[in-house]
Design a protein around this motif. Structure first.
Motif, PDB file in Angstrom:
ATOM      1  N   GLU A 195       1.040  -1.212  -0.094  1.00 58.44           N
ATOM      2  CA  GLU A 195      -0.001   0.079  -0.017  1.00 58.44           C
ATOM      3  C   GLU A 195       0.738   1.433  -0.068  1.00 58.44           C
ATOM      4  OE1 GLU A 195      -3.779   1.631  -0.258  1.00 58.44           O
ATOM      5  OE2 GLU A 195      -3.182  -0.328  -0.265  1.00 58.44           O
ATOM      6  N   SER A 250       0.049   7.512  -9.031  1.00 57.47           N
ATOM      7  CA  SER A 250      -1.248   7.054  -8.092  1.00 57.47           C
ATOM      8  C   SER A 250      -2.268   7.955  -8.501  1.00 57.47           C
ATOM      9  CB  SER A 250      -0.530   6.979  -6.798  1.00 57.47           C
ATOM     10  OG  SER A 250      -2.012   6.904  -6.028  1.00 57.47           O
ATOM     11  N   ARG A 270      -9.371   2.065   4.177  1.00 57.39           N
ATOM     12  CA  ARG A 270      -8.430   1.896   4.539  1.00 57.39           C
ATOM     13  C   ARG A 270      -7.869   2.482   5.718  1.00 57.39           C
ATOM     14  NH1 ARG A 270      -3.969  -1.296   2.800  1.00 57.39           N
ATOM     15  NH2 ARG A 270      -2.995  -1.759   4.806  1.00 57.39           N
ATOM     16  N   VAL A 271      -8.345   3.899   5.716  1.00 53.03           N
ATOM     17  CA  VAL A 271      -8.132   4.853   6.646  1.00 53.03           C
ATOM     18  C   VAL A 271      -8.640   4.453   8.028  1.00 53.03           C
ATOM     19  CG1 VAL A 271      -8.286   7.209   7.410  1.00 53.03           C
ATOM     20  CG2 VAL A 271      -7.458   6.612   5.161  1.00 53.03           C
ATOM     21  N   ILE A 323       0.651   4.137  -2.749  1.00 52.68           N
ATOM     22  CA  ILE A 323       0.916   5.632  -2.469  1.00 52.68           C
ATOM     23  C   ILE A 323       1.888   6.394  -2.882  1.00 52.68           C
ATOM     24  CG2 ILE A 323       0.423   7.289  -0.452  1.00 52.68           C
ATOM     25  CD1 ILE A 323      -0.860   4.982   1.055  1.00 52.68           C
ATOM     26  N   ILE A 328      -6.777   8.763  -7.930  1.00 50.29           N
ATOM     27  CA  ILE A 328      -7.967   8.798  -6.841  1.00 50.29           C
ATOM     28  C   ILE A 328      -9.143   8.397  -7.702  1.00 50.29           C
ATOM     29  CG2 ILE A 328      -9.343   9.757  -5.173  1.00 50.29           C
ATOM     30  CD1 ILE A 328      -6.697  11.213  -4.457  1.00 50.29           C
ATOM     31  N   ILE A 355      -0.070   5.268   6.532  1.00 54.37           N
ATOM     32  CA  ILE A 355      -0.812   4.931   5.262  1.00 54.37           C
ATOM     33  C   ILE A 355      -2.202   5.622   5.507  1.00 54.37           C
ATOM     34  CG2 ILE A 355      -2.106   3.195   4.319  1.00 54.37           C
ATOM     35  CD1 ILE A 355      -0.103   1.256   4.912  1.00 54.37           C
ATOM     36  N   ARG A 360     -10.107   4.294  -0.202  1.00 54.55           N
ATOM     37  CA  ARG A 360      -9.209   4.775   0.604  1.00 54.55           C
ATOM     38  C   ARG A 360      -9.883   5.198   2.156  1.00 54.55           C
ATOM     39  NH1 ARG A 360      -4.548   7.599  -1.993  1.00 54.55           N
ATOM     40  NH2 ARG A 360      -4.586   7.083  -4.302  1.00 54.55           N
ATOM     41  N   GLU A 364     -12.708   8.604  -2.341  1.00 58.56           N
ATOM     42  CA  GLU A 364     -12.490   7.343  -2.885  1.00 58.56           C
ATOM     43  C   GLU A 364     -12.757   6.204  -1.763  1.00 58.56           C
ATOM     44  OE1 GLU A 364      -9.293   4.229  -4.784  1.00 58.56           O
ATOM     45  OE2 GLU A 364      -8.934   6.260  -4.644  1.00 58.56           O
ATOM     46  N   LYS A 398      -1.511   9.416   4.619  1.00 55.06           N
ATOM     47  CA  LYS A 398      -1.224   9.475   3.273  1.00 55.06           C
ATOM     48  C   LYS A 398      -2.539   9.486   2.284  1.00 55.06           C
ATOM     49  CE  LYS A 398       3.363   9.526   2.956  1.00 55.06           C
ATOM     50  NZ  LYS A 398       4.075  10.835   2.137  1.00 55.06           N
ATOM     51  N   HIS A 399      -3.076   8.682   2.796  1.00 52.85           N
ATOM     52  CA  HIS A 399      -4.355   8.533   2.099  1.00 52.85           C
ATOM     53  C   HIS A 399      -5.389   9.752   2.249  1.00 52.85           C
ATOM     54  CE1 HIS A 399      -4.463   4.803   0.145  1.00 52.85           C
ATOM     55  NE2 HIS A 399      -4.486   4.002   1.288  1.00 52.85           N
ATOM     56  N   THR A 400      -5.358  10.312   3.652  1.00 62.44           N
ATOM     57  CA  THR A 400      -6.243  11.406   3.773  1.00 62.44           C
ATOM     58  C   THR A 400      -5.632  12.734   3.000  1.00 62.44           C
ATOM     59  OG1 THR A 400      -6.774  10.628   6.137  1.00 62.44           O
ATOM     60  CG2 THR A 400      -7.104  13.054   5.770  1.00 62.44           C
TER      61      THR A 400
END
Length: 411
Positions: A251, A260, A303-304, A255, A262, A365, A300, A297, A368-370
């Motif tokens: 993951e 990458s 995952r967060v 990222i 979205i 992670i 994401r 997304e 990063k996703h946020t």
């Protein structure tokens, strides 16, 4: 107070102090020279007048030109003049000149030094004005030079801050061949070297994760075939932990990848959160205060939220509560809270904090996703005890940022 710590203020003040010091030294030298010159001119004038008075007295026996005979107010150094000799004396206010005519008579003249004192006062006043003007001009020039240097240094500092925050394309180099330019060039070289090392690390992480994926998948399958006992359960737990670590590495590599993207969607935040936590309903309390549709997304978001809840379950203590309030998701537990190092420095990959557990990938992670979705993730400790993570996403009314390719196509 910070303004007084500015480089331009210090340069301006330093130049002004130097200008005043130089003016003071020059003024002292000029003042002494002017005083000596004025005193000698007054002495020459007094001696000339004495010569004229002596000649007039010898020829006609009359005192002229302000001369006095046997003046009792003469200073001792003048009154004790020798025979057929002249002497002069300046006491700071008047110039005295005397000549002994015979054993009983001394002829003298006295010239006031008022004009000399007024000239000296005028000279000092003119010097003070010139020193003040020179100091002001020097301070202004120092301010301008300091502003020029400060602007270049601030530009370099801003670039360094941007590089530190992740803008690897930013450069700090300033034009010129002075020390500031050399410093910013060295900073750029350091940033480039750091970027290369980070790229090597990221490639290494991605390669390791891909290489481990297949063997770990085989280990998971093989562990499931083991008979049920304490040893096999321990093996399965450790294999599952290894699989999560490999998934986190994959993951992270996705990222960090420059390509990458979205998959923007209008998401029902309540539905996404409850769906990803449906298998944790016995350990996690989910509360919805207000529903909202966010622009993000779904994968994401899942995952967060999953990483935040997993972190709370692993390192915190029950009860673990997840509260959905509009576009905000709060995850809280009753454990010891986040380590102080984490709160100060933020999540870092492969970091082990005071509790000595974890790889630091889960929260990294999540952050990063946020950031990729344009949201914010704030980590803190609750006053009553326990950790708290507050995730805020964009509402669906806010259009997502367009990628460069999308903007080009629309134009």
């Amino acid at each position: 107070m910070r303004r007084w710590h500015s480089l331009r203020v210090r340069i301006a003040a330093g130049v002004a102090v130097v200008a005043i010091s130089v003016s003071l030294m020059i003024g002292l030298v000029v003042d002494r020279a002017a005083a000596t010159d004025g005193r000698e001119r007054l002495r020459a004038q007094a001696l000339d007048r004495l010569d004229a008075a002596v000649a007039f007295y010898d020829g006609r026996g009359v005192l002229r030109f302000g001369a006095a005979l046997n003046d009792q107010s003469l200073p001792p150094a003048v009154g004790n003049v020798g025979a057929d000799s002249q002497v002069s004396w300046y006491d700071g206010t008047s110039m005295y000149a005397a000549q002994r005519l015979d054993e009983r008579h001394v002829l003298s003249v006295t010239l006031p030094g008022d004009e000399l004192a007024s000239q000296r006062t005028a000279l000092r006043w003119a010097w003070a004005q010139a020193a003040a003007i020179g100091a002001a001009i020097s301070a202004v020039l120092g301010w301008l030079v300091g502003t020029w240097l400060s602007r270049r240094l601030r530009a370099g500092a801003a670039a360094a801050a941007a590089i530190a925050s992740g803008d690897t394309q930013r450069r700090a180099a300033q034009p010129g061949g002075d020390e500031v330019a050399l410093l910013t060039v060295a900073l750029d070289r350091m940033a480039s070297a750091l970027q290369r090392r980070l790229q090597i690390e990221r490639h290494f992480t991605a390669d390791v994760a891909h290489e481990l994926r297949s063997p770990v998948t085989g280990l998971v399958s093989a562990a499931e075939l083991l008979p049920r006992d304490d040893v096999s359960d321990l093996v399965r737990r450790q294999v599952a932990r290894l699989r999560r670590l490999v998934e986190d590495l994959l993951e992270i590599s996705r990222i960090d990848a420059p390509d990458s993207t979205i998959d923007w969607q209008d998401c029902d935040l309540r539905a996404v959160v409850t769906a990803c936590l449906q298998h944790e309903h016995d350990r996690v309390e989910v509360e919805v205060l207000a529903d909202a549709v966010v622009r993000a997304e779904p994968r994401r978001i899942e995952r967060v939220v999953t990483n935040l809840v997993r972190n709370a379950l692993t390192y915190g203590a029950p009860p673990v509560r997840v509260v959905v309030d509009g576009p905000t998701v709060t995850v809280a537990d009753a454990g010891p809270g986040y380590p102080e190092e984490l709160l100060q420095e933020g999540p870092r990959r492969f970091a082990t904090y005071t509790r000595g557990k974890g790889s630091g990938l889960g929260l990294t992670i999540a952050v990063k996703h946020t950031e990729a979705m344009g949201g914010s993730l704030a980590l803190s400790n609750r006053p009553e005890g326990g950790a708290r993570a507050v995730l805020v996403l964009r509402a669906a009314t806010t259009a997502p940022p367009l990628a460069a390719d999308d903007e080009h196509e629309e134009q």
